[in-house]
Design a protein around this motif. Structure first.
Motif, short mmCIF file in Angstrom:
data_model
loop_
_atom_site.label_atom_id
_atom_site.label_comp_id
_atom_site.label_asym_id
_atom_site.label_seq_id
_atom_site.Cartn_x
_atom_site.Cartn_y
_atom_site.Cartn_z
N ALA A 68 -2.57 16.85 30.49
CA ALA A 68 -1.22 17.08 31.35
C ALA A 68 -1.33 18.47 32.11
CB ALA A 68 -0.22 16.94 30.40
N GLU A 69 -0.49 18.42 33.25
CA GLU A 69 -0.40 19.77 33.98
C GLU A 69 0.92 19.57 34.57
OE1 GLU A 69 -3.78 21.38 36.37
OE2 GLU A 69 -2.57 20.62 38.04
N ILE A 70 1.67 21.13 34.30
CA ILE A 70 2.95 21.04 34.94
C ILE A 70 2.68 22.17 35.89
CG2 ILE A 70 3.57 22.87 33.24
CD1 ILE A 70 6.50 21.89 33.40
N THR A 71 3.19 21.92 37.12
CA THR A 71 3.55 23.01 38.13
C THR A 71 4.90 23.41 38.68
OG1 THR A 71 1.25 22.09 38.92
CG2 THR A 71 2.43 23.35 40.63
N MET A 72 5.33 24.43 38.46
CA MET A 72 6.62 24.88 38.56
C MET A 72 6.72 25.28 40.35
SD MET A 72 7.98 24.31 35.86
CE MET A 72 9.84 24.43 36.29
N ALA A 73 7.69 24.89 40.82
CA ALA A 73 8.00 25.12 42.30
C ALA A 73 7.80 26.38 42.99
CB ALA A 73 9.32 24.54 42.89
N SER A 74 8.29 27.34 41.99
CA SER A 74 8.05 28.82 42.45
C SER A 74 7.64 29.53 41.01
CB SER A 74 9.52 29.31 42.91
OG SER A 74 10.44 29.20 42.06
N PRO A 75 7.32 30.89 40.78
CA PRO A 75 6.98 31.41 39.64
C PRO A 75 8.12 31.39 38.76
CG PRO A 75 6.01 32.59 41.55
CD PRO A 75 6.90 31.58 42.05
N VAL A 76 7.82 31.46 37.62
CA VAL A 76 8.78 31.32 36.34
C VAL A 76 9.47 32.81 36.29
CG1 VAL A 76 9.10 30.95 33.88
CG2 VAL A 76 7.80 29.50 35.33
N VAL A 77 10.82 33.03 36.03
CA VAL A 77 11.41 34.17 35.98
C VAL A 77 11.38 34.76 34.69
CG1 VAL A 77 13.00 33.64 38.12
CG2 VAL A 77 13.66 33.22 35.70
N ALA A 78 11.90 35.89 34.51
CA ALA A 78 11.78 36.60 33.19
C ALA A 78 12.90 35.69 32.27
CB ALA A 78 12.34 38.13 33.30
N ASN A 79 12.58 35.50 31.03
CA ASN A 79 13.35 34.97 29.84
C ASN A 79 13.36 33.28 30.01
OD1 ASN A 79 14.22 37.37 28.59
ND2 ASN A 79 15.91 37.33 30.13
N ALA A 80 12.37 32.94 30.96
CA ALA A 80 11.98 31.47 31.17
C ALA A 80 10.65 31.07 30.79
CB ALA A 80 12.48 31.16 32.50
N LYS A 81 10.51 29.80 30.56
CA LYS A 81 8.68 29.34 30.48
C LYS A 81 8.83 27.87 30.47
CE LYS A 81 8.82 29.08 25.38
NZ LYS A 81 7.97 29.23 24.05
N ALA A 82 7.76 27.44 30.79
CA ALA A 82 7.35 25.92 30.98
C ALA A 82 6.35 25.54 30.44
CB ALA A 82 7.49 25.50 32.31
N ASN A 83 6.18 24.25 29.69
CA ASN A 83 5.04 23.73 29.04
C ASN A 83 4.70 22.38 29.37
OD1 ASN A 83 2.81 23.69 27.23
ND2 ASN A 83 4.13 25.09 25.53
N ALA A 84 3.50 21.99 29.33
CA ALA A 84 2.95 20.57 29.56
C ALA A 84 2.78 20.08 28.19
CB ALA A 84 1.95 20.59 30.54
N PHE A 85 2.88 18.62 27.97
CA PHE A 85 2.80 18.18 26.56
C PHE A 85 1.76 16.69 26.84
CE2 PHE A 85 6.16 20.65 25.76
CZ PHE A 85 5.86 21.32 24.59
N LEU A 86 0.55 16.46 26.28
CA LEU A 86 -0.03 15.44 26.50
C LEU A 86 -0.12 14.48 25.11
CD1 LEU A 86 -2.13 13.55 28.16
CD2 LEU A 86 -4.05 14.85 26.87
N VAL A 87 0.53 13.26 25.09
CA VAL A 87 0.78 12.25 23.84
C VAL A 87 0.02 11.37 24.27
CG1 VAL A 87 2.39 11.01 22.88
CG2 VAL A 87 3.19 13.22 24.10
N GLN A 88 -1.18 10.90 23.16
CA GLN A 88 -1.88 9.98 23.18
C GLN A 88 -1.11 8.55 22.15
OE1 GLN A 88 -5.72 10.94 21.44
NE2 GLN A 88 -6.04 8.86 20.92
#
Length: 156
Positions: A68-88
């Motif tokens: 799994a791959e996540i791509t945000m539209a713009s760089p993540v700002v301070a105090n934020a984050k994103a994550n991708a999860f792969l479920v089998q």
């Protein structure tokens, strides 16, 4: 003495050449796998409303490895984050969930970054399917809280 020096230097070159050409099996496999193809994707929406803040994708390569791959539209700002999860789903590891933070992933998307990917899972059995889930978080002072989530359809 010259013969011994020549013999040792020749042996040293041979050992060096072997050491330089030796590659771990995983690296050899990774080098021969190509054709990473997005097989499912979904937009990252806040409150299920446009605009899209990024994309979550389920990806497969020519060696039947999935991630799994996540791509945000713009760089993540301070105090934020994103994550991708792969479920089998299916197989001996039914229900297994891996994230970008799992061993073999490249770490959650943090300030200044745009993308991350989970570890790759090899699956050749047609009974095994995968879902990619993307989550975006923000820390308003009391710890990270999820502010958006979306997932792809379960597929192979």
């Amino acid at each position: 003495m010259k013969t011994l020096g020549l013999l040792l230097s020749t042996a040293g070159v041979g050992v060096g050449a072997i050491a330089l050409s030796a590659m771990p099996a995983a690296a050899v496999n990774a080098a021969s796998c190509s054709g990473a193809t997005s097989i499912a994707s979904a937009p990252m929406l806040r409150n299920h409303q446009p605009p899209s803040w990024g994309t979550i994708r389920l990806v497969r390569d020519s060696c039947s490895q999935y991630w799994a791959e996540i791509t945000m539209a713009s760089p993540v700002v301070a105090n934020a984050k994103a994550n991708a999860f792969l479920v089998q789903s299916g197989g001996g590891n039914n229900g297994r969930v891996l994230s970008c933070d799992s061993s073999g992933g490249n770490g959650a998307v943090i300030q200044g970054q745009r993308t991350c990917r989970t570890p790759k899972i090899k699956a050749t059995s047609g009974s095994i399917t995968f879902t990619a889930i993307g989550r975006e978080y923000h820390n308003y002072g009391g710890g990270y809280q999820e502010i958006s989530e979306n997932s792809t359809n379960r597929t192979r």
